[in-house]
Design an enzyme around this catalytic site. Structure first.
Site, mmCIF file in Angstrom:
data_model
loop_
_atom_site.group_PDB
_atom_site.id
_atom_site.type_symbol
_atom_site.label_atom_id
_atom_site.label_comp_id
_atom_site.label_asym_id
_atom_site.label_seq_id
_atom_site.Cartn_x
_atom_site.Cartn_y
_atom_site.Cartn_z
ATOM 1 N N CYS A 236 28.043 97.785 64.116
ATOM 2 C CA CYS A 236 28.732 96.716 64.855
ATOM 3 C C CYS A 236 27.769 95.938 65.764
ATOM 4 O O CYS A 236 26.953 95.190 65.270
ATOM 5 C CB CYS A 236 29.924 97.289 65.620
ATOM 6 S SG CYS A 236 31.146 96.031 66.099
ATOM 7 N N GLU B 179 32.630 105.261 61.140
ATOM 8 C CA GLU B 179 33.114 106.483 61.778
ATOM 9 C C GLU B 179 34.615 106.470 62.023
ATOM 10 O O GLU B 179 35.216 107.486 62.396
ATOM 11 C CB GLU B 179 32.383 106.705 63.117
ATOM 12 C CG GLU B 179 32.913 105.915 64.292
ATOM 13 C CD GLU B 179 32.642 104.416 64.221
ATOM 14 O OE1 GLU B 179 33.277 103.657 64.972
ATOM 15 O OE2 GLU B 179 31.783 104.001 63.414
ATOM 16 N N HIS C 230 33.010 99.770 61.214
ATOM 17 C CA HIS C 230 32.949 101.086 61.855
ATOM 18 C C HIS C 230 33.157 102.199 60.828
ATOM 19 O O HIS C 230 34.288 102.617 60.576
ATOM 20 C CB HIS C 230 34.021 101.197 62.944
ATOM 21 C CG HIS C 230 33.769 100.313 64.121
ATOM 22 N ND1 HIS C 230 33.185 100.765 65.286
ATOM 23 C CD2 HIS C 230 34.014 98.998 64.311
ATOM 24 C CE1 HIS C 230 33.083 99.765 66.150
ATOM 25 N NE2 HIS C 230 33.578 98.680 65.568
#
Length: 366
Positions: free
Chosen positions: A248, A335, A333
């Site tokens: 990001c 994760e 993202h």
């Protein structure tokens, strides 16, 4: 008489609803998020620092809040806007309601408003400045204030850790530069046996090299990447000396360090349903995203970076890698697990990159 709360936009329009969360009323840039679940992770994501989030999903708060799913210790957003806020949340992990948590962290909100109308307005005109008031007579004056309001631009400084700390693993050592990191980045690295040292955003390349890590992680974070020049210089100095992976804001800073430029998007990407194509494999992943800036693809032509991923909704750059050095990044993202495992392979690629770099160094020094 039932108390009312008003969401006021800088164009003079306002929405009448009811109080949610804190009475400490604030102003901020209003954005929208299209995710159907994950509101706890969203409100605790430091990338939303100073912003007011409009949730497009009509019911928020139905499974409550628990202690384990926070992405940061303290939410740093400036407001929440929902169509309906659940007053009787139910889940075996629930400990508090959405209202209780927002009130605890001084985050104001409003419910009972037309979130679809707000979202359509943002899509048409771009992100707007907004604020809350509980007094209808102050709507007009608040709108005037918003027109000239200047919000802080030091968001990364606000949310980054002030001192380094360690989350222990077993094998590889990774330094994670905290621009407003989500805790799940640490969890994903720990799960792969990495010892993670989290450091402030302004840590120098020399300090990082002295820690002798196997890899460097550049986290997500809020705001304009151009405002974080100290990190751009660090990345430029460390490139090639340590393998690294940016997420990001970290992705944007990586691009800027190599001569690319960024631009502010009309309304950004915020949600858990954004399709991204991996240009290397041809596969498409559903991704979680939260960013208001993007990298200008034309500005990459004279750099040593190549595009690896693109957003299928608008064609913007979603991934980069260096043509000859061990460094890559993604705008989304991985994760956050919206797929839920569509993008986990990126962490595995980072582990492989670190192991290959270590093996090459051993061969060179033998």
């Amino acid at each position: 008489m039932i108390q009312k709360r008003y969401l006021v936009l800088e164009d003079g329009s306002y929405y009448e609803g009811y109080p949610l969360g804190s009475d400490q009323l604030k102003m901020g840039e209003i954005v929208f998020n299209t995710a159907m679940t994950g509101y706890q992770e969203t409100i605790s994501d430091p990338s939303y620092t100073g912003q007011i989030i409009t949730f497009t999903y009509p019911l928020i708060g139905n499974y409550g809040i628990n202690r384990d799913d926070f992405e940061s210790l303290v939410p740093t957003l400036n407001g929440v806007v929902v169509k309906e806020a659940s007053t009787h949340p139910s889940n075996f992990r629930m400990q508090k309601s959405l209202h209780e948590v927002l009130n605890e962290y001084d985050v104001p909100g409003v419910y009972g408003v037309d979130t679809r109308s707000i979202t359509r307005k943002i899509r048409q005109y771009g992100v707007l400045k907004a604020g809350f008031t509980d007094d209808k007579d102050k709507v007009e004056s608040l709108a005037e204030t918003l027109k000239t309001a200047a919000f802080p631009r030091d968001e990364v400084h606000t949310v980054s850790t002030k001192t380094p700390y360690v989350s222990t693993g077993f094998d590889l050592s990774v330094v994670l530069v905290d621009f407003g990191k989500k805790q799940n980045i640490v969890r994903e690295l720990n799960a792969r046996g990495c010892n993670v040292t989290v450091v402030p955003y302004d840590t120098s390349a020399e300090e990082i090299i002295r820690m002798a890590p196997d890899g460097l992680m550049l986290s997500n974070g809020p705001g304009d990447p151009e405002e974080v020049q100290v990190a751009i210089e660090m990345i430029r100095s460390i490139l090639g000396k340590i393998p690294f992976f940016g997420i990001c804001l970290g992705h944007q800073l990586f691009a800027l360090s190599q001569g690319a430029t960024s631009f502010k998007m009309k309304f950004g990407h915020r949600g858990a349903n954004h399709p991204v194509k991996d240009l290397v494999t041809g596969k498409i992943a559903l991704t979680s995203q939260n960013h208001g800036y993007s990298i200008d693809e034309d500005s990459l032509k004279d750099t040593d970076l190549e595009v690896t991923h693109i957003a299928l909704n608008d064609g913007t750059v979603e991934g980069l890698r260096h043509k000859s050095l061990p460094a890559f990044s993604v705008q989304y993202h991985p994760e956050a697990s919206p797929g839920p495992t569509d993008s986990n392979y990126l962490f595995d690629q980072f582990i492989d990159m670190m192991n290959e770099f270590k093996a090459k160094e051993r061969t060179t020094n033998a």
